[in-house]
Structures are given as structure tokens and as C-alpha cells.
Design an enzyme around this catalytic site. Structure first.
Site, PDB file in Angstrom:
ATOM      1  N   GLU A   1       3.037   8.482  -0.932  1.00 36.46           N
ATOM      2  CA  GLU A   1       3.979   8.819   0.151  1.00 36.46           C
ATOM      3  C   GLU A   1       4.096  10.162   0.343  1.00 36.46           C
ATOM      4  O   GLU A   1       4.905  10.084   1.597  1.00 36.46           O
ATOM      5  CB  GLU A   1       4.615   7.639   0.490  1.00 36.46           C
ATOM      6  CG  GLU A   1       3.749   6.274   0.537  1.00 36.46           C
ATOM      7  CD  GLU A   1       4.533   5.103   0.858  1.00 36.46           C
ATOM      8  OE1 GLU A   1       5.845   5.137   1.092  1.00 36.46           O
ATOM      9  OE2 GLU A   1       4.065   3.933   0.828  1.00 36.46           O
TER      10      GLU A   1
ATOM     11  N   LYS B   1       2.914  -3.815   9.705  1.00 34.97           N
ATOM     12  CA  LYS B   1       1.893  -3.660   9.264  1.00 34.97           C
ATOM     13  C   LYS B   1       0.711  -3.904   9.904  1.00 34.97           C
ATOM     14  O   LYS B   1       0.507  -5.152   9.697  1.00 34.97           O
ATOM     15  CB  LYS B   1       1.833  -3.334   7.718  1.00 34.97           C
ATOM     16  CG  LYS B   1       3.127  -2.725   6.905  1.00 34.97           C
ATOM     17  CD  LYS B   1       2.912  -3.026   5.527  1.00 34.97           C
ATOM     18  CE  LYS B   1       4.052  -2.162   4.532  1.00 34.97           C
ATOM     19  NZ  LYS B   1       4.022  -2.534   3.510  1.00 34.97           N
TER      20      LYS B   1
END
Length: 431
Positions: free
Chosen positions: A205, A340
Site C-alpha cells: 500500500e 470496502k
């Protein structure tokens, strides 16, 4: 009205070099939409099903041609002819076509790709940016970014137990300034790590993945970087953690094994004690998945001890599912939900989860996945819903920066009506 005339899916790659689904939607008016589906590394066991082929001769079994074919051969015939602006109707039709509680027949990656591409096509048809189309005239709040600058757990090959250590630039007056603050701390952290002789390679990430001695040391080097960048921890910038504790929860013993701390066999109560200790020593404002996704008693204890002063985010705990969230609200567990889109599989259900959270006084954090792409749909979703917070990685890797850049464009377009709440986006805790 603009009728859908074609839907087409293909296999493309995500930021980890794994296949994922891209979908294009075409309409009779010429309006067009395209979207790419993200993929997670640490996944909740109650998430909607991400359909993978399992053919070891292709992409080590991670191909998504079955999901692609489900779009082209099953979903496309079902939704061709729909008005492209009928988002709820299209999402409902796909859910009914799948017919399973977890989208296991067609795959959430197939369904979500279509759902997002339809929204893009509809926005194109009405001539509005996606955030304005989805959120209406009141979509104006830029989210406080939760920037993952140290990666551990399943997001990095190091000995840090916790998955993400984040900075939250809550003291910035605008989103643009929050990005500047985050970038400056990120570069300061690189210098701090370099001076300590630590690795400055980045993880999935975009955060650094050094071999630190403990989770506490990760927090300490971030504090050092904040100060080196000229800011004050606990004033301009706060800290957050995604513990992802399901990844080190021992199902056989029912205990938690913190290898990086050299501590194994910890009970839920001992984990809560550890978090309370860390929150006393560091300006931590947010903890995600502090206990295993099925350890509801542990989450209840954590909420009782820290829920009035720390944002407690349910990711694997709630998996963007309104049934799970409703149960958590009823039991008084956590005070925030991570959103999400691929955990639930349609935009309609995603928006329902955000609305349920807000009605209950929970915060909602729109989130990326560790396997991302250039698709920046979640940036528009964050503004469309006035969610107030976004978690979309560090200050490196284009798959992460794409979302920040889209938010910068949106803030610029909104001009004087743009709102950045910073610390006020944590409206249900005392700070």
C-alpha cells in the site's frame, strides 16, 4: 433515459500483478462507463466471494476468467435494456440472478465491476462528475485521509505484527493541505528510517516496510518523523492502526500470538490492555480490527474501555454488510465501519451500509484494498456520501496516489463550498 446496449468485461492486472476484472458499459446515447475491481490480501471470512479460477496453469490459480465470462455471458444479457440510471434496479437484478447470500455463484468481483461501470456510464449520460451524480448537490465534504506509512502483517515481508500504521493530518485547514502534510511526514519518515540503517522499500500500500523490533517501535519512528517534518503529534497529526488481528489470532487456542512483541497466547482482555497502554503512550485516534472478526466479546470489551475516546473501526468484523453492522450496533460493538465496495459487491449495498452507520452515530471510512488499480471510484464515493474519512494508502505508488489526485481535483472543482472537517470528522469520540 439512456438504455444499456452492451456490457463487456476483460481480465486486467492489479497493483500486485494479480488478475482482476474490468467492466465497460455502453449505452444507446453514447454514454460510457468503465471500472476495475480491487482485491484484498487480508480478507474477512464473511466477505462476499471473490471468484478465482483456481487453474494453477494460469496466474498460479488466481485468474478471473470465470468472473469475466459471468459478466459477458450471464450478467450482460440480464441488464442490457435497463435504463443506465436505474442503479438500484440493476444491482437488485444482479443480486437476484446470483441467488446466493455471498454472491458466490457469479462472484462479487463480476457483480461489482458492472455496478461501478453502470454508475460511471450514468454520470457520463447526465453530464455530471461521478461524486455529484451519486451524492447530489450536498456532496461537498472532502475526507480526512488515513495514510498508511508503515506496512506490516500480511501487507509486508517483515516482523511487524500489526498490518498498518497510519497518520491522520487532522489539523489541516483543507484537503490539499492535508495531502501536503502527509507527504512531508512520509518523506521525513524515509529519512528517519535511512538514518537508522533500516530498509526503505515499500509494501503493498505504498508505506515503508522496515524490520522494526516491535509494533511500539513503529509508532515511535512515526512520532519522530512527524516532529522532523515540523508538526506536533496529537495536535496537527494523529496516529491510527489497522491491527488486522484475525491474521495472528490462533483459532486452535483462541488466543493472540504477537510474534513481533515476543508475546504469544494473549487473551482478548490482555490485547485490550495492550491497546489501552499504547493509547496512553501515543496519540492514537483510530484502531481497526483490534480483535478477531469472530471475537465479539473481545470487541465489546474494547468498546467499553476505549470507545468513548478512540475510533474503533470494524473491517473484517462488519465486512460492509448491513446485517453484520446492525448486529454490532445492537450489541454496542465498535463505533465505526470500514467501507470496502468489494466486500459487499454493489454500490447500492455500499451506500446502504454507510447510511446505516451514520444513522446509528457510527463513522464510516471509505477504503481501498491492498490490490488496487488506477480506478479512483472510491474517491468519488467518499465525497458523494460525505463519509468524512478515507483510507487509501501511503504517499507513493500510483495506484494509491490516483485516489488522492482525484480528491484534489474534486476539491478544486468544488471551490469555496468544499468542506474539510479534519478532527471534526471523528464526531462520536471525545478529543
Amino acid at each position: 433515459m439512456s438504455t444499456i446496449i452492451d456490457v463487456y468485461a476483460r481480465e486486467v492486472l492489479d497493483s500486485r500483478g494479480n488478475p482482476t476484472v474490468e467492466v465497460e458499459v455502453y449505452t444507446e446515447s453514447g454514454a460510457f462507463g468503465r471500472a476495475i475491481v480491487p482485491s484484498g490480501a487480508s480478507t474477512g471470512e464473511h466477505e462476499a466471494v471473490e471468484l478465482r479460477d483456481g487453474d494453477k496453469s494460469r496466474y498460479l490459480g488466481k485468474g478471473v476468467m470465470n468472473a469475466v465470462n459471468n459478466v459477458n455471458e450471464a450478467i450482460a444479457p440480464e441488464i442490457v435494456g435497463f435504463d443506465v440510471t436505474d442503479q438500484a434496479g440493476i444491482d437488485r437484478a444482479m443480486i437476484e440472478l446470483d441467488g446466493t447470500p455471498n454472491k458466490g455463484k457469479l462472484g462479487a468481483n463480476a457483480i461489482l465491476g458492472v455496478s461501478m461501470a453502470v454508475a460511471h456510464a450514468a454520470a457520463d449520460f447526465v453530464g455530471l462528475p461521478l461524486y455529484r451524480y451519486l451524492g447530489g448537490f450536498n456532496a461537498k465534504q472532502l475526507p480526512t485521509p488515513m495514510m498508511n506509512i508503515i506496512n506490516g502483517g500480511s501487507h509486508a515481508d517483515n516482523n511487524v505484527d500489526f498490518q498498518e500504521f497510519m497518520i491522520l493530518p487532522v489539523g489541516a485547514p483543507t484537503f490539499k493541505e492535508s495531502i501536503r502534510m502527509g507527504a512531508e511526514v512520509f518523506h521525513a519518515l524515509k529519512a528517519v528510517l535511512h538514518d537508522k540503517g533500516l530498509n526503505t522499500a515499500v509494501g503493498d500500500e505504498g508505506g515503508f516496510a522496515p524490520n522494526l523490533g516491535s509494533n511500539r517501535e513503529a509508532l515511535e519512528v512515526i512520532i519522530e518523523a512527524i516532529e522532523k517534518a515540523g508538526y506536533k503529534a496529537g495536535e496537527n497529526v494523529f496516529l491510527g492502526m489497522d491491527v488486522a488481528s484475525s491474521e495472528f489470532y490462533n483459532k486452535e487456542t483462541g488466543k493472540y500470538d504477537l510474534a513481533g512483541e515476543g508475546r504469544t497466547g494473549l487473551t482478548s482482555a490482555e490485547m485490550v490492555d495492550f491497546y489501552e497502554e499504547l493509547c496512553k503512550d501515543f496519540p492514537i485516534i483510530s484502531i481497526e480490527d483490534g480483535l478477531d472478526e469472530n471475537d465479539w466479546d473481545g470487541h465489546k470489551l474494547l468498546t467499553e474501555r476505549l470507545g468513548d475516546k478512540v475510533q474503533l473501526v470494524g473491517d473484517d468484523l462488519f465486512v460492509t454488510n448491513t446485517q453484520k453492522l446492525a448486529e454490532g450496533i445492537e450489541k454496542g460493538i465498535s463505533n465505526s465501519i470500514l467501507i470496502k465496495v468489494n466486500q459487499i459487491g454493489t454500490l447500492t449495498e455500499t451506500f446502504e451500509a454507510i447510511e446505516m452507520a451514520k444513522r446509528a452515530g457510527y463513522t464510516a471510512v471509505v477504503s481501498h484494498r491492498s490490490g488496487e488499480t488506477e480506478d479512483a471510484t472510491i474517491a468519488d464515493i467518499a465525497v458523494a456520501t460525505n463519509a468524512g474519512q478515507i483510507k487509501t494508502g501511503s504517499m507513493s505508488r500510483t495506484d494509491r496516489i490516483a485516489k488522492y489526485n482525484q480528491l484534489l481535483r474534486i476539491e478544486d472543482e468544488l471551490g469555496e463550498i468544499a468542506v474539510y472537517d479534519g478532527i471534526k470528522s471523528f464526531y462520536n469520540i471525545k478529543r
